[in-house]
Design an enzyme around this catalytic site. Structure first.
Site, mmCIF file in Angstrom:
data_model
loop_
_atom_site.group_PDB
_atom_site.id
_atom_site.type_symbol
_atom_site.label_atom_id
_atom_site.label_comp_id
_atom_site.label_asym_id
_atom_site.label_seq_id
_atom_site.Cartn_x
_atom_site.Cartn_y
_atom_site.Cartn_z
ATOM 1 N N GLY A 122 -10.998 -9.217 -22.307
ATOM 2 C CA GLY A 122 -12.641 -9.468 -22.656
ATOM 3 C C GLY A 122 -13.404 -8.193 -22.373
ATOM 4 O O GLY A 122 -13.199 -7.557 -21.447
ATOM 5 N N SER A 158 -7.601 -5.977 -9.979
ATOM 6 C CA SER A 158 -7.369 -4.614 -9.530
ATOM 7 C C SER A 158 -5.863 -4.190 -10.181
ATOM 8 O O SER A 158 -5.124 -5.014 -10.456
ATOM 9 C CB SER A 158 -7.334 -4.659 -8.055
ATOM 10 O OG SER A 158 -6.227 -5.421 -7.481
ATOM 11 N N VAL A 196 0.315 -3.716 3.150
ATOM 12 C CA VAL A 196 0.909 -4.855 3.042
ATOM 13 C C VAL A 196 1.989 -4.729 1.926
ATOM 14 O O VAL A 196 3.098 -5.308 2.020
ATOM 15 C CB VAL A 196 -0.273 -5.744 2.265
ATOM 16 C CG1 VAL A 196 0.263 -7.111 2.013
ATOM 17 C CG2 VAL A 196 -1.291 -6.065 3.435
ATOM 18 N N GLY A 198 3.848 -2.198 0.484
ATOM 19 C CA GLY A 198 5.024 -1.360 1.109
ATOM 20 C C GLY A 198 5.702 -1.923 2.356
ATOM 21 O O GLY A 198 6.967 -1.926 1.975
ATOM 22 N N GLU A 216 3.594 7.212 5.324
ATOM 23 C CA GLU A 216 2.488 6.679 5.265
ATOM 24 C C GLU A 216 1.685 7.870 5.702
ATOM 25 O O GLU A 216 1.637 8.643 6.549
ATOM 26 C CB GLU A 216 2.073 5.594 6.243
ATOM 27 C CG GLU A 216 0.540 5.401 6.650
ATOM 28 C CD GLU A 216 -0.147 4.846 5.556
ATOM 29 O OE1 GLU A 216 -1.089 5.429 5.308
ATOM 30 O OE2 GLU A 216 0.378 4.211 4.563
ATOM 31 N N LEU A 333 -8.032 -9.645 -1.479
ATOM 32 C CA LEU A 333 -7.042 -10.913 -1.024
ATOM 33 C C LEU A 333 -7.314 -11.934 -2.306
ATOM 34 O O LEU A 333 -8.667 -12.285 -2.536
ATOM 35 C CB LEU A 333 -7.479 -11.325 0.288
ATOM 36 C CG LEU A 333 -7.234 -10.372 1.261
ATOM 37 C CD1 LEU A 333 -8.012 -10.864 2.727
ATOM 38 C CD2 LEU A 333 -5.793 -10.159 1.567
ATOM 39 N N HIS A 466 3.694 -30.542 21.628
ATOM 40 C CA HIS A 466 4.845 -29.785 22.157
ATOM 41 C C HIS A 466 6.074 -30.440 21.979
ATOM 42 O O HIS A 466 6.410 -31.829 21.735
ATOM 43 C CB HIS A 466 4.643 -30.035 23.823
ATOM 44 C CG HIS A 466 5.592 -29.619 24.298
ATOM 45 N ND1 HIS A 466 5.875 -28.094 24.559
ATOM 46 C CD2 HIS A 466 6.728 -30.166 24.975
ATOM 47 C CE1 HIS A 466 7.100 -27.969 25.221
ATOM 48 N NE2 HIS A 466 7.365 -29.171 25.801
#
EC number: 1.8.1.4
Length: 487
Positions: A122, A158, A196, A198, A216, A333, A466
């Site tokens: 688009g 992205s 995240v 990697g 890194e 996210l 518990h």
């Protein structure tokens, strides 16, 4: 010219398809435009998340964790398994089946909610002041058509950030797509980027038998996370499953041959180092996908980093044009994108009823949870200690380890802890940080607490079942006032 839709959504990922469904639920005639095709050349809704991101990576993480448990942990339960092997093609096929189930599920949801789906890229066309609708060109190869809509939601997501010195071929040099589709376990695997993607991809192939080295550039490991959590996580990951993590490095060159990939780099001390691997995953982050939008033509404003510029309600500089998800500011996210999609759909519906935009709520970035699906998992919401120190905010901390929790002991997964940070004066929760088993599920209680402005005393006062892992959050909340009971 085709009929005029109320809303055209460009992009069918978690932001786009959710926005389209919510628009339709609110009575708006909606069309969703998406260009993603699967390996068979068929339309595949869901964007990066469902096709080559969140869902397939979690499928492989689960499969590899099952194998790792059988190989290294299951004997602690008195269970002996001999000669366990990995069928990588079968594992990949299982992952692909899960992806297909969910992507076709979105198509079914579109049909149920009467959302029209169009295959293609688009592009928003320029309009004059006299126009009261937007034209969107939909390009699917040789097939081009133009639709009209009164509102447009851009949700183009992205794409992986590229290293300028090397091209991704998904044979030797892999991005997230190639990392999810290996046909066999590489003996040696390199990963550039300890974020995240990697860490998750490195964890998958390390559990299956690869020797994995992570490089890194940042001096600190997981700089976005709380310092204490990050340091403990690095210690655990380096020991088990055995990721070799090097921070503060500088890549000098990457060369490929028929058999291997060679990375020349300088370590944190400035020493020359060489890494030779069978495959190299490049996971240095993602950048907004605005290339095909041709923003200059429509006059759509981008910021200095290439994101579409929006206000807190996701409005762009163009009348009736919104943008959501990875293509705008904020954390990249899927759940953030979806919530923005819902918020924009409801804002459009409110405007159609003559209400002011501020009658709807923007997404609260302060209560968006972060999760890394390693083993142990990492999750957090709110402020880190380092952020609060920098801002000069007085706070108090409570924490509790999983090793002192009965359920964690029974599961034989005792690494990690939960940390609660509260305001020193008001006791209001400022941040909750978790490292441990299934904290991706436990973090939701923390999010709800913060969304409703809870104090640590509020969580401490709630009865937690518990034995359960959630008791660790309960004890950490008690500990903010030095009241922990089981340590």
């Amino acid at each position: 010219m085709s009929e005029i839709a109320d809303v055209a959504v460009i992009g069918g990922g978690p932001g786009g398809y959710v926005a389209a469904i919510r628009c339709a639920q609110l009575g708006l005639n909606t069309v969703c435009i998406d260009a993603w095709k699967n390996a068979r050349g068929r339309a595949s809704l869901g964007g990066t998340c469902l096709n080559v991101g969140c869902i397939p990576s979690k499928a492989l993480l689960e499969s590899s964790e099952q194998y790792f448990q059988i190989q290294h942990k299951i004997s602690a339960h008195g269970i002996q398994v001999e000669n366990a092997t990995v069928d990588v093609p079968a594992m990949i096929a299982r992952k692909d089946k899960i992806v297909t189930t969910f992507t076709t599920g979105i198509a079914s949801l579109f049909k149920k909610n009467k959302v029209k789906s169009m295959l293609g890229t688009g592009r928003l066309l320029k309009r004059t002041d006299k126009d009261d609708t937007w034209r969107v060109e939909v390009n699917d190869g040789e097939n081009k058509q133009t639709i009209q809509a009164r509102y447009v939601i851009v949700a183009t997501g992205s794409v992986p950030r590229q290293l300028p010195m090397i091209d991704i071929d998904n044979e030797k040099i892999l991005d997230n797509v190639g990392a999810l589709d290996l046909s066999e376990v590489p003996a040696n695997l390199g990963v550039i980027g300890a974020g995240v993607i990697g860490l998750e991809m490195g964890s998958v192939w390390r559990r299956l038998g690869s020797e994995v080295t992570v490089l890194e550039a940042m001096p600190d490991f997981l700089a976005a996370a709380d310092d204490q959590i990050a340091k403990e996580a690095k210690k655990i990951f380096s020991k088990e499953p055995g990721l070799a993590i090097h921070t503060g490095i500088e890549i000098e060159s990457i060369k490929t041959s028929k058999k291997s990939v060679t990375v020349q780099y300088r370590d944190a001390d400035g020493n020359e180092q060489k890494l030779e691997v069978d495959k190299l995953i490049v996971a240095i982050g993602r950048v907004p996908n605005t290339r095909d939008l041709e923003a200059d033509e429509s006059g759509l404003d981008l910021d200095e980093r290439g994101f579409i510029a929006v206000d807190e309600y996701c409005q762009t500089n163009l009348t009736n044009v919104y943008a959501v998800g990875d293509v705008v500011r904020g954390p990249m996210l899927a759940h953030k994108a979806s919530e923005e999609g819902v918020a924009v759909a409801e804002a459009i519906a409110a405007r159609e009823k003559g209400h002011q935009l501020k009658s709807t709520e923007p997404v609260n970035f302060d209560t968006i949870p972060w999760v890394i699906y390693t083993a142990p998992e990492i999750a957090w919401v709110g402020k880190t200690e380092q952020e609060l120190k920098k801002a000069g905010v007085a706070y108090k901390v409570g924490q509790f380890p999983f090793i002192a929790n009965g359920r964690a002991r029974a599961m034989n997964t005792t690494s990690g802890f939960i940390k609660v940070i509260a305001d020193a004066d008001t006791d209001r929760i400022l941040g909750i940080h978790m490292l441990g088993p299934h904290v991706s599920e436990l973090i939701s209680e923390a999010v709800m607490a913060m969304e409703f402005a809870a104090s640590s005393e509020d969580i401490a006062s709630i009865v937690h079942a518990h034995p359960s892992l959630s008791e660790v959050l309960h004890e950490a909340s008690l500990d903010t006032n030095k009241r922990a009971l089981h340590i």
